[in-house]
Design a protein around this motif. Structure first.
Motif, short mmCIF file in Angstrom:
data_model
loop_
_atom_site.label_atom_id
_atom_site.label_comp_id
_atom_site.label_asym_id
_atom_site.label_seq_id
_atom_site.Cartn_x
_atom_site.Cartn_y
_atom_site.Cartn_z
N CYS A 188 38.92 -11.65 56.37
CA CYS A 188 37.28 -11.39 56.37
C CYS A 188 36.86 -10.06 55.94
N THR A 189 35.49 -9.92 55.40
CA THR A 189 35.11 -8.46 55.13
C THR A 189 33.86 -8.32 56.10
N ALA A 190 33.05 -9.20 56.40
CA ALA A 190 31.98 -9.07 57.34
C ALA A 190 32.26 -9.86 58.73
N GLY A 191 31.33 -9.80 59.85
CA GLY A 191 31.82 -10.16 60.89
C GLY A 191 30.38 -10.76 61.49
N ALA A 192 30.48 -11.57 62.53
CA ALA A 192 29.37 -12.00 63.29
C ALA A 192 29.88 -12.34 64.86
N PHE A 193 29.02 -11.73 65.63
CA PHE A 193 29.50 -12.00 66.99
C PHE A 193 28.50 -12.88 67.96
N LEU A 194 28.95 -13.97 68.59
CA LEU A 194 28.06 -15.07 69.41
C LEU A 194 28.28 -14.68 70.96
N GLU A 195 27.29 -14.34 71.44
CA GLU A 195 27.38 -14.15 72.96
C GLU A 195 25.98 -14.73 73.75
N GLU A 196 26.20 -15.70 74.67
CA GLU A 196 25.16 -16.33 75.54
C GLU A 196 24.18 -16.80 74.45
N GLY A 197 24.34 -17.61 73.36
CA GLY A 197 23.33 -17.95 72.54
C GLY A 197 22.77 -17.12 71.48
N HIS A 198 23.09 -15.79 71.33
CA HIS A 198 22.51 -14.92 70.47
C HIS A 198 23.69 -14.47 69.39
N LEU A 199 23.24 -14.43 68.27
CA LEU A 199 24.20 -14.01 67.26
C LEU A 199 23.72 -12.88 66.38
N THR A 200 24.86 -11.95 66.27
CA THR A 200 24.66 -10.61 65.59
C THR A 200 25.56 -10.57 64.45
N TYR A 201 24.93 -10.24 63.34
CA TYR A 201 25.81 -10.45 62.18
C TYR A 201 26.07 -8.67 61.79
N TYR A 202 27.35 -8.70 61.29
CA TYR A 202 27.81 -7.01 60.82
C TYR A 202 28.26 -7.31 59.58
N THR A 203 27.81 -6.28 58.67
CA THR A 203 28.35 -6.13 57.34
C THR A 203 29.82 -5.76 57.24
N ASP A 204 30.33 -5.17 58.25
CA ASP A 204 31.64 -4.66 58.15
C ASP A 204 32.51 -5.28 59.51
N ILE A 205 33.67 -6.19 59.02
CA ILE A 205 34.27 -6.76 60.19
C ILE A 205 34.72 -6.08 61.32
N GLU A 206 34.85 -4.54 60.95
CA GLU A 206 35.38 -3.69 62.05
C GLU A 206 34.46 -3.39 63.04
N GLU A 207 33.22 -3.72 62.62
CA GLU A 207 32.09 -3.38 63.89
C GLU A 207 31.97 -4.92 64.62
N ALA A 208 32.14 -5.82 63.83
CA ALA A 208 32.09 -6.98 64.96
C ALA A 208 33.44 -7.04 65.91
N ILE A 209 34.63 -6.66 65.48
CA ILE A 209 35.61 -6.67 66.09
C ILE A 209 35.72 -5.57 67.34
N GLU A 210 34.98 -4.57 67.09
CA GLU A 210 34.65 -3.56 68.12
C GLU A 210 33.83 -3.88 69.00
N ARG A 211 32.68 -4.61 68.71
CA ARG A 211 31.84 -5.49 69.95
C ARG A 211 32.68 -6.42 70.63
N TYR A 212 33.36 -7.04 69.93
CA TYR A 212 34.21 -8.20 70.59
C TYR A 212 35.23 -7.69 71.49
#
Length: 532
Positions: A188-212
């Motif tokens: 993957c190149t981009a990422g998305a994080f789902l938490e408590e019903g809210h979705l945050t989209y990240y253009t960089d997969i590394e940012e999503a992984i960092e949040r997760y």
């Protein structure tokens, strides 16, 4: 393109409500592979079903400008009373595909054998995943919805799945659910994080992984037992792990470190070898003194330089001062490793693996390894080499440069064979048994990756380490050339003598590693048996 517009999904049971999607608004661009992250139960699979249309939203809508697959890997995507073949034929008719072509592709790809013609309800979860993945990859979609399916099957099937998926990603996009950050980085190149019903989209997969990683580490920290008395307290980043590279002299540990140094997920400090822990153990006094002497020389010369030269010298003084801070840290106390960690982190961006490759750590004690294991959930990679070949190479390397000849090396080896009782005193690195026992006695064996010098021959040989670290495999373009052995060939009689001398090491390694030992070690095992 897929657009989620005020998407809401609420499950209700016996008066209790669970919100999986809470008024989500998001856009998944066309042709982008997006890794969907979230803790267990966050609703990732349900979100895929909402996007696919196999589950209805409570409110809101999903808009798409192209074709979307059904969720790959979800058992609910298949009819349990139909056979694998019937499910495949049914899907082909729905999408207007060539039925016979898809049947042939799926039967070959999924490797189900006779089970392909049995009802899906009799399948294991892995078999269902392979069937679902095969059907989807046999069809062309603008966006593929994938749920952990590339984790199914043996190593060869996983590789085949990744290859097919990456080929599809040349002309399509995907929303990919996985708990493996290494898989997500690779696919993957981009990422998305789902938490408590809210979705945050990240253009960089590394940012999503960092949040997760930050969220998951916070959850895990609540379950961790209290630190033992006297343990160091460290501000190690929650989104990173420590990797110590250790190895015996004259193994390909340095080459392995160079491979990782060129790999995006890994962060190294500037010095090739930090010597921090063997300095703490009083085993690197020469290195420590050399670094302090270099600082003194820089301080002496700066007064004699031009302004331009002074600017460069001041930069060097700053770099060596930061390095010297790790040698002046307190021996004890909760903050004893802070200077070391600060030095490791200098220049780091979001790399998940912090590396300290110092082969000399192989001579440390079990207590030292246990202390190292407390830093950043540390993992260890250790390189072993055929005992006789490695010892011959070390004898060669330790000869004075002016006397480094074949004859001198043979004479030193024969002198050792004449006094076998001096082996472990003169060459402590020859004691493989001590190293294995000390390292495995200090930490969980699941945090140690044992590798063999003879098997480190190219990119494929590094795959076990990539899997161990949960990072993508190292690209072939990033591999430095394999080093040529500097030592001359070992005479047959000396090789036989060293193998007999090291018979206890061969036997201990066979007992520990069994069939994983390289084939070249087998002759040494036979020599040991003959000597016994």
């Amino acid at each position: 393109m897929i657009i989620l517009k005020n998407l809401t999904k609420v499950f209700s049971l016996n008066g209790r409500h669970k919100v999986v999607a809470d008024n989500i608004n998001a856009v998944f661009p066309s042709g982008v592979s997006v890794g969907l992250l979230g803790r267990n139960g966050a609703g990732k699979s349900t979100l895929l079903e909402l996007i696919a249309g196999t589950t209805h939203a409570t409110s809101g809508e999903v808009l798409s400008s192209g074709t979307t697959s059904f969720p790959v890997g979800l058992a609910s995507s298949l009819h349990p009373d139909l056979t694998g073949a019937q499910n495949t034929r049914f899907v082909a008719r729905i999408y207007g595909a060539d039925t016979e072509a898809l049947m042939a592709y799926v039967e070959d790809f999924a490797e189900l054998g006779e089970h392909f013609h049995l009802p899906v309800r009799a399948y294991s979860s892995g078999m269902k995943g392979r069937l679902s993945f095969g059907i989807n990859m046999g069809l062309e979609f603008d966006t593929y919805l994938v749920d952990e399916v590339t984790a199914v099957g043996d190593a060869s099937f996983k590789k085949k799945s990744r290859d097919v998926f990456l080929n599809r990603m040349k002309t399509a996009g995907a929303i990919f659910v996985s708990h493996s950050t290494g898989t997500l980085r690779e696919l993957c190149t981009a990422g998305a994080f789902l938490e408590e019903g809210h979705l945050t989209y990240y253009t960089d997969i590394e940012e999503a992984i960092e949040r997760y990683s930050r969220i998951m580490d916070r959850s895990m920290s609540m379950l961790m037992p209290p630190l033992p008395e006297g343990a160091a307290t460290m501000k190690f980043p929650a989104d990173a792990r420590m990797l110590f590279g250790i190895g015996l002299p004259q193994t390909r540990t340095d080459w392995l470190g160079d491979c990782l140094r060129r790999h995006r997920p890994c962060h190294f400090s500037k010095p090739r070898e930090l010597h921090y822990f063997n300095s703490r153990a009083g085993m690197a006094d020469t290195t420590r003194e050399r670094r302090f002497k270099a600082a003194q020389q820089l301080g002496t010369r700066i007064g004699k330089e031009t302004i331009e030269e002074q600017r460069n010298t001041l930069r060097l003084i700053g770099e060596i001062s930061a390095l010297l801070s790790i040698h002046t840290a307190p021996k004890n106390g909760p903050d004893r490793h802070n200077a070391y960690i600060d030095y490791l982190l200098a220049g780091r961006k979001t790399q998940p693996i912090l590396c300290d490759f110092t082969p000399a750590y192989a001579l440390l004690s079990q207590d030292d390894f246990a202390e190292m294991a407390t830093i950043g959930h540390a993992r260890f990679v250790c390189v072993l080499r055929d005992p006789a070949s490695r010892l011959w190479a070390q004898i060669w390397e330790e000869l004075p440069g002016s006397d480094r000849t074949q004859a001198a090396c043979e004479a030193a080896a024969r002198a050792l064979l004449a006094r076998p009782e001096t082996l472990l005193t003169a060459y402590p690195a020859a004691n493989y048994t001590r190293l294995v026992q000390a390292l495995e006695g200090a930490t969980d064996t699941g945090r140690i990756c044992w590798m063999f010098h003879e098997k480190l021959t190219g990119r494929a040989a590094l795959k076990p380490l990539s899997d161990f670290l949960d990072i993508p495999n190292i690209p072939a373009l990033s591999l430095p050339p394999l080093p040529e052995p500097p030592e001359p060939g070992i005479p047959a009689d000396i090789r036989s003598g060293l193998r007999a001398l090291l018979a206890p090491q061969y036997s201990a390694m066979l007992a520990r590693f069994g069939a994983a030992l390289p084939a070249t070690w087998q002759a040494g095992l036979l020599s040991g048996e003959n000597a016994g």
